[in-house]
Design a protein around this motif. Structure first.
Motif, PDB file in Angstrom:
ATOM      1  N   TYR A 541       0.812  -1.218   0.000  1.00  0.00           N
ATOM      2  CA  TYR A 541       0.000   0.000   0.000  1.00  0.00           C
ATOM      3  C   TYR A 541       0.846   1.269   0.000  1.00  0.00           C
ATOM      4  CZ  TYR A 541      -4.241  -2.707   0.808  1.00  0.00           C
ATOM      5  OH  TYR A 541      -5.294  -3.556   0.668  1.00  0.00           O
ATOM      6  N   SER A 542       2.098   1.209   0.476  1.00  0.00           N
ATOM      7  CA  SER A 542       2.949   2.405   0.486  1.00  0.00           C
ATOM      8  C   SER A 542       3.242   2.907  -0.922  1.00  0.00           C
ATOM      9  CB  SER A 542       4.265   2.113   1.209  1.00  0.00           C
ATOM     10  OG  SER A 542       5.037   1.185   0.481  1.00  0.00           O
ATOM     11  N   LEU A 543       3.036   2.069  -1.913  1.00  0.00           N
ATOM     12  CA  LEU A 543       3.277   2.473  -3.296  1.00  0.00           C
ATOM     13  C   LEU A 543       2.218   3.453  -3.800  1.00  0.00           C
ATOM     14  CD1 LEU A 543       4.399  -0.958  -4.723  1.00  0.00           C
ATOM     15  CD2 LEU A 543       5.821   1.033  -4.348  1.00  0.00           C
ATOM     16  N   PHE A 544       1.164   3.656  -3.037  1.00  0.00           N
ATOM     17  CA  PHE A 544       0.133   4.609  -3.437  1.00  0.00           C
ATOM     18  C   PHE A 544       0.382   5.987  -2.826  1.00  0.00           C
ATOM     19  CE2 PHE A 544      -1.881   0.403  -3.660  1.00  0.00           C
ATOM     20  CZ  PHE A 544      -2.320   0.421  -4.975  1.00  0.00           C
ATOM     21  N   TYR A 545       1.497   6.151  -2.107  1.00  0.00           N
ATOM     22  CA  TYR A 545       1.842   7.427  -1.485  1.00  0.00           C
ATOM     23  C   TYR A 545       3.309   7.735  -1.774  1.00  0.00           C
ATOM     24  CZ  TYR A 545      -2.234   5.964   1.235  1.00  0.00           C
ATOM     25  OH  TYR A 545      -3.476   5.518   1.605  1.00  0.00           O
ATOM     26  N   PHE A 546       3.606   9.001  -2.074  1.00  0.00           N
ATOM     27  CA  PHE A 546       4.994   9.431  -2.233  1.00  0.00           C
ATOM     28  C   PHE A 546       5.062  10.951  -2.091  1.00  0.00           C
ATOM     29  CE2 PHE A 546       3.253   9.683  -6.492  1.00  0.00           C
ATOM     30  CZ  PHE A 546       3.802  10.852  -7.028  1.00  0.00           C
ATOM     31  N   SER A 547       6.279  11.471  -1.952  1.00  0.00           N
ATOM     32  CA  SER A 547       6.485  12.911  -1.802  1.00  0.00           C
ATOM     33  C   SER A 547       7.595  13.370  -2.730  1.00  0.00           C
ATOM     34  CB  SER A 547       6.862  13.259  -0.352  1.00  0.00           C
ATOM     35  OG  SER A 547       5.832  12.917   0.538  1.00  0.00           O
ATOM     36  N   PHE A 548       7.537  14.627  -3.113  1.00  0.00           N
ATOM     37  CA  PHE A 548       8.636  15.261  -3.842  1.00  0.00           C
ATOM     38  C   PHE A 548       8.661  16.734  -3.458  1.00  0.00           C
ATOM     39  CE2 PHE A 548       5.046  16.074  -6.588  1.00  0.00           C
ATOM     40  CZ  PHE A 548       5.295  17.312  -7.171  1.00  0.00           C
ATOM     41  N   THR A 549       9.764  17.398  -3.731  1.00  0.00           N
ATOM     42  CA  THR A 549       9.920  18.808  -3.375  1.00  0.00           C
ATOM     43  C   THR A 549       9.787  19.677  -4.615  1.00  0.00           C
ATOM     44  OG1 THR A 549      11.378  18.231  -1.533  1.00  0.00           O
ATOM     45  CG2 THR A 549      11.419  20.511  -2.281  1.00  0.00           C
ATOM     46  N   TYR A 550       8.837  20.599  -4.556  1.00  0.00           N
ATOM     47  CA  TYR A 550       8.594  21.514  -5.672  1.00  0.00           C
ATOM     48  C   TYR A 550       9.634  22.627  -5.640  1.00  0.00           C
ATOM     49  CZ  TYR A 550       6.127  25.078  -8.461  1.00  0.00           C
ATOM     50  OH  TYR A 550       5.784  26.029  -9.384  1.00  0.00           O
ATOM     51  N   LYS A 551      10.395  22.739  -6.706  1.00  0.00           N
ATOM     52  CA  LYS A 551      11.426  23.775  -6.797  1.00  0.00           C
ATOM     53  C   LYS A 551      10.870  24.915  -7.638  1.00  0.00           C
ATOM     54  CE  LYS A 551      15.239  20.518  -6.324  1.00  0.00           C
ATOM     55  NZ  LYS A 551      14.378  19.369  -6.075  1.00  0.00           N
ATOM     56  N   LYS A 552      10.627  26.036  -6.970  1.00  0.00           N
ATOM     57  CA  LYS A 552      10.014  27.182  -7.639  1.00  0.00           C
ATOM     58  C   LYS A 552      11.083  28.042  -8.297  1.00  0.00           C
ATOM     59  CE  LYS A 552       6.837  31.006  -6.767  1.00  0.00           C
ATOM     60  NZ  LYS A 552       6.038  31.705  -5.738  1.00  0.00           N
ATOM     61  N   GLU A 553      10.975  28.189  -9.607  1.00  0.00           N
ATOM     62  CA  GLU A 553      11.903  29.041 -10.343  1.00  0.00           C
ATOM     63  C   GLU A 553      11.172  30.314 -10.751  1.00  0.00           C
ATOM     64  OE1 GLU A 553      15.289  28.110 -13.500  1.00  0.00           O
ATOM     65  OE2 GLU A 553      13.320  28.159 -14.444  1.00  0.00           O
ATOM     66  N   THR A 554      11.571  31.421 -10.199  1.00  0.00           N
ATOM     67  CA  THR A 554      10.926  32.697 -10.484  1.00  0.00           C
ATOM     68  C   THR A 554      11.545  33.333 -11.729  1.00  0.00           C
ATOM     69  OG1 THR A 554      12.484  33.907  -9.092  1.00  0.00           O
ATOM     70  CG2 THR A 554      10.518  33.023  -8.023  1.00  0.00           C
ATOM     71  N   ILE A 555      10.928  34.427 -12.170  1.00  0.00           N
ATOM     72  CA  ILE A 555      11.490  35.182 -13.288  1.00  0.00           C
ATOM     73  C   ILE A 555      12.886  35.672 -12.915  1.00  0.00           C
ATOM     74  CG2 ILE A 555      11.195  37.238 -14.723  1.00  0.00           C
ATOM     75  CD1 ILE A 555       8.169  36.916 -14.307  1.00  0.00           C
ATOM     76  N   TYR A 556      13.036  36.069 -11.641  1.00  0.00           N
ATOM     77  CA  TYR A 556      14.341  36.530 -11.166  1.00  0.00           C
ATOM     78  C   TYR A 556      15.383  35.415 -11.299  1.00  0.00           C
ATOM     79  CZ  TYR A 556      18.022  37.802  -7.869  1.00  0.00           C
ATOM     80  OH  TYR A 556      19.245  38.054  -7.309  1.00  0.00           O
ATOM     81  N   ASP A 557      15.002  34.176 -10.938  1.00  0.00           N
ATOM     82  CA  ASP A 557      15.936  33.052 -11.043  1.00  0.00           C
ATOM     83  C   ASP A 557      16.359  32.820 -12.489  1.00  0.00           C
ATOM     84  OD1 ASP A 557      15.782  32.579  -8.314  1.00  0.00           O
ATOM     85  OD2 ASP A 557      14.060  31.248  -8.525  1.00  0.00           O
ATOM     86  N   ARG A 558      15.374  32.876 -13.409  1.00  0.00           N
ATOM     87  CA  ARG A 558      15.686  32.664 -14.820  1.00  0.00           C
ATOM     88  C   ARG A 558      16.608  33.767 -15.344  1.00  0.00           C
ATOM     89  NH1 ARG A 558      10.206  30.982 -14.904  1.00  0.00           N
ATOM     90  NH2 ARG A 558       9.478  33.008 -15.638  1.00  0.00           N
ATOM     91  N   ASN A 559      16.300  35.026 -14.965  1.00  0.00           N
ATOM     92  CA  ASN A 559      17.145  36.137 -15.396  1.00  0.00           C
ATOM     93  C   ASN A 559      18.556  36.019 -14.830  1.00  0.00           C
ATOM     94  OD1 ASN A 559      14.980  37.180 -16.793  1.00  0.00           O
ATOM     95  ND2 ASN A 559      14.424  38.660 -15.210  1.00  0.00           N
ATOM     96  N   ARG A 560      18.617  35.575 -13.569  1.00  0.00           N
ATOM     97  CA  ARG A 560      19.925  35.407 -12.920  1.00  0.00           C
ATOM     98  C   ARG A 560      20.738  34.332 -13.628  1.00  0.00           C
ATOM     99  NH1 ARG A 560      23.158  38.384  -9.875  1.00  0.00           N
ATOM    100  NH2 ARG A 560      21.576  38.817  -8.288  1.00  0.00           N
ATOM    101  N   LYS A 561      20.102  33.214 -13.984  1.00  0.00           N
ATOM    102  CA  LYS A 561      20.800  32.140 -14.689  1.00  0.00           C
ATOM    103  C   LYS A 561      21.367  32.637 -16.018  1.00  0.00           C
ATOM    104  CE  LYS A 561      18.574  27.943 -12.942  1.00  0.00           C
ATOM    105  NZ  LYS A 561      17.690  26.803 -13.312  1.00  0.00           N
ATOM    106  N   ALA A 562      20.523  33.373 -16.764  1.00  0.00           N
ATOM    107  CA  ALA A 562      20.964  33.897 -18.060  1.00  0.00           C
ATOM    108  C   ALA A 562      22.130  34.865 -17.885  1.00  0.00           C
ATOM    109  CB  ALA A 562      19.790  34.591 -18.761  1.00  0.00           C
ATOM    110  N   TYR A 563      22.056  35.709 -16.847  1.00  0.00           N
ATOM    111  CA  TYR A 563      23.130  36.680 -16.591  1.00  0.00           C
ATOM    112  C   TYR A 563      24.411  35.964 -16.183  1.00  0.00           C
ATOM    113  CZ  TYR A 563      25.236  41.085 -15.113  1.00  0.00           C
ATOM    114  OH  TYR A 563      26.055  42.185 -14.998  1.00  0.00           O
ATOM    115  N   ASN A 564      24.283  34.901 -15.375  1.00  0.00           N
ATOM    116  CA  ASN A 564      25.455  34.122 -14.958  1.00  0.00           C
ATOM    117  C   ASN A 564      26.183  33.533 -16.165  1.00  0.00           C
ATOM    118  OD1 ASN A 564      24.741  34.702 -12.367  1.00  0.00           O
ATOM    119  ND2 ASN A 564      24.200  32.629 -11.768  1.00  0.00           N
TER     120      ASN A 564
END
Length: 628
Positions: A541-564
């Motif tokens: 039954y444990s196969l019907f439950y799981f977790s993951f971590t949502y990684k939020k990428e903001t516009i600032y993060d995308r701009n920062r990556k491009a600038y880097n």
């Protein structure tokens, strides 16, 4: 004679200097420390590779950039000897001390404490300095608690400006400091009339119904910029963002009040923890007002009245793919769908319904981007149910072969035949017993005893026979169902996206936490009906439950990556380039470029090489990762 005299002139030395606070007195002590240690090494004719000067406070080594840079140089085999004042200047945490000692043993560099004129020897000094690290960590915790208690008492009991402890510049006010003696100072705030005039004008724009993004543009065109900062990390005056204008214009400090104790720092994790609203401390008349209380409250009401007038689909709850399946872990309310346009592109997000109905202060859970959610959920589903994406006739054939082998090699038939033979024998014994009773061979009492015993044995035998029949039927049933599944898979072309869409439909609920953790519950009934093989092969039954971590990428993060990436390209083409030159070439501020450099250094993508102490001889080196 110093212990340093034992080393040869070719010994490559790293000098590490750090103070515990950023107070003026301590910063002056740092200057003395830097000069003294450099002279000490030079007097012993050793080779200085670099001097790592840490004017930052904090016990966490990960927050000390110069310390991390020194560690990278040690790992790169550029250091033979580390010179430091004492062990607590190096680190005040037991775990970090043991990590440093482990590196010391691996890289075989020497460690010298000049306060004690002592060269560290692991065999002799391990216990002593390990205990010292524990004592230093405990002392740091006690000091932190004392400081926290002082701040708390000041916030609760102090009146007027004494309740404030703000060192950063405040737009609209000037911070005035008078040093009474070395340990005592008087701090007070006065209104900066030029900046206050701009704040009053901004409030009038809000009163006219102008939004914050447009307001930010208007104020920028008027020449309004943020207050620059002085100190170790100098920050220039830059454009004030729309969100910053919103915070400034809704702050109760505009009419002289302040809300304190909204969050506290966790000593162990070093994270800021938000406190519930009932724990906040509201102080009146702590700073000279810029506008009247009545006028400011009117402006705040105008802002609140137009809050959340966006493309919210709360009237259509239940009609979208994730409706009623995204739930807030804080308040247990469902998430609502909303959308907005970004550069003519429609962006769909999901937000806790409690935030729509009230304010963000009632529930501050994160906003989820639908496209990013599905992308990250797809990766988690592929990891959790990997074999569903690799169903093949080979898997089915192997499973069927196993069951066929079990059916052929099963001794169920032999056992069943033996049990049936035993049952026939018991029935014959029962008949013989009846004839003996009729012929007067045994008494009625003996007949009853033997009859009960025979019937008990017969019942147990019947149960065993039924069990053997059920086991044989179960294997035969699995064999039949697997044959059906093989025919279905061979006749249908299931691609990866089709399987993902089926799995999306099987998601029962996703519980969303503030830190980005997503607890996913899958519908057992739907999983078993959509993937029949799943119900046969897997039963946990444990196969019907799981977790993951949502990684939020903001516009600032995308701009920062491009600038880097642009920064990396500049370094590749010109390794001796300086940060101010990078900022000028890329048309951005020094501060923004400096933070990109720090981020790239922390990621291990660039290294600052100092072959000599003079900066003109130093250069950048890009760490190229091998292609995958």
């Amino acid at each position: 004679m110093s212990e340093l005299s034992k080393f040869s002139p070719q010994t490559r030395v790293a000098i590490y200097n750090r103070v515990s606070t950023e107070k003026k007195v301590q910063m002056e002590a740092l200057d003395v420390q830097v000069a003294y240690t450099r002279k000490l090494v030079e007097d012993n004719h050793l080779t200085i590779v670099d001097q790592y000067i840490e004017p930052e406070t904090g016990t966490e080594a990960e927050h000390r950039l110069e310390y991390q840079r020194m560690i990278r140089d040690i790992k790169a085999d550029r250091i033979d000897l580390v010179v430091v004042k004492c062990s607590d200047r190096l680190c005040r945490d037991q775990a970090e001390w043991h990590n440093f000692v482990k590196l010391h043993l691996q890289k075989k560099f020497q460690l010298y404490f000049y306060l004690d004129d002592h060269i560290y020897d692991h065999e002799r000094d391990d216990i002593k300095y390990s205990v010292q690290a524990i004592v230093d960590a405990e002392q740091s915790k006690i000091t932190s608690k004392k400081i926290r208690d002082i701040h708390s008492n000041r916030q609760i009991y102090a009146t007027g400006s004494k309740a404030l402890h703000i060192c950063r510049p405040l737009y609209g006010w000037d911070r005035n400091v008078e040093f009474i003696d070395e340990n005592t100072k008087r701090v007070w705030w006065t209104v900066n009339e030029k900046e206050a005039t701009e704040l009053r004008y901004a409030l009038s724009l809000v009163e006219q119904g102008i939004g914050f993004y447009r307001l930010a543009n208007i104020m920028y065109d008027r020449g309004v910029r943020s207050k620059g900062t002085t100190g170790y990390h100098k920050m220039p005056s830059v454009r004030i963002a729309a969100n910053t204008w919103k915070k400034m214009l809704t702050s109760p400090m505009l009419h002289g009040d302040c809300i304190l104790h909204k969050e506290v720092s966790n000593f162990y994790t070093k994270e800021r923890v938000k406190l519930p609203q009932e724990d906040w401390i509201y102080k009146e008349n702590v700073i000279p007002p810029i506008v009247s209380r009545e006028y400011h409250e009117k402006i705040v009401q105008i802002i609140d009245a137009r809050r959340f007038q966006m493309g919210c689909c709360k009237g259509l709850a239940g009609t979208y793919k994730w409706s009623n399946r995204l739930v807030c872990a804080n308040c247990k309310k469902p998430y609502y769908r909303m959308h907005y346009k970004l550069h003519s592109e429609k962006v769909i997000t999901w937000k806790c319904s409690e935030q729509f109905q009230r304010t963000r202060s009632t529930c501050d859970n994160m906003v989820i981007a639908e496209k990013e959610l599905e992308k990250q959920l797809a990766a988690a589903l592929k990891e959790k149910y990997a074999y569903l994406f690799h169903i093949s006739s080979g898997l089915i054939n192997d499973t069927i072969h196993t069951i066929e082998k079990a059916l052929c090699n099963s001794d169920n038939g032999k056992k069943l035949k033996a049990l049936e033979t035993q049952r026939e024998l018991l029935l014959r014994n029962k008949d013989v017993l009846f004839h003996k009773l009729m012929n007067g061979v045994i008494s009625d009492e003996d007949f009853g005893i033997y009859k009960d015993r025979l019937e008990t044995e017969l019942r147990e035998l019947e149960e065993k026979i039924e069990g053997q029949k059920d086991g044989e039927k179960s294997l035969a049933d699995q064999y039949r169902r697997l044959q059906q599944i093989r025919n279905t898979i061979e006749n249908k072309n299931y691609n990866e996206q089709a399987i993902l869409e089926i799995l999306y439909g099987c998601v029962e609920v996703i519980e969303i936490h503030n830190n980005g953790d997503m607890d996913v519950t899958m519908s057992r009934e739907l999983m078993r009906s959509k993937f029949e093989l799943y119900s046969i092969v897997e039963s946990d039954y444990s196969l019907f439950y799981f977790s993951f971590t949502y990684k939020k990428e903001t516009i600032y993060d995308r701009n920062r990556k491009a600038y880097n990436e642009k920064v990396l390209e500049l370094i590749r083409s010109e390794k001796y380039i300086t940060i101010p030159q990078m900022a000028e070439r890329l048309g951005n501020t020094y501060s923004y470029t400096w933070h990109s450099i720090q981020q790239l250094k922390e990621q291990g993508r660039i290294v600052y090489i100092k072959e000599k102490f003079e900066h003109s001889e130093c250069y950048w080196e890009v760490v190229e990762y091998p292609a995958r």
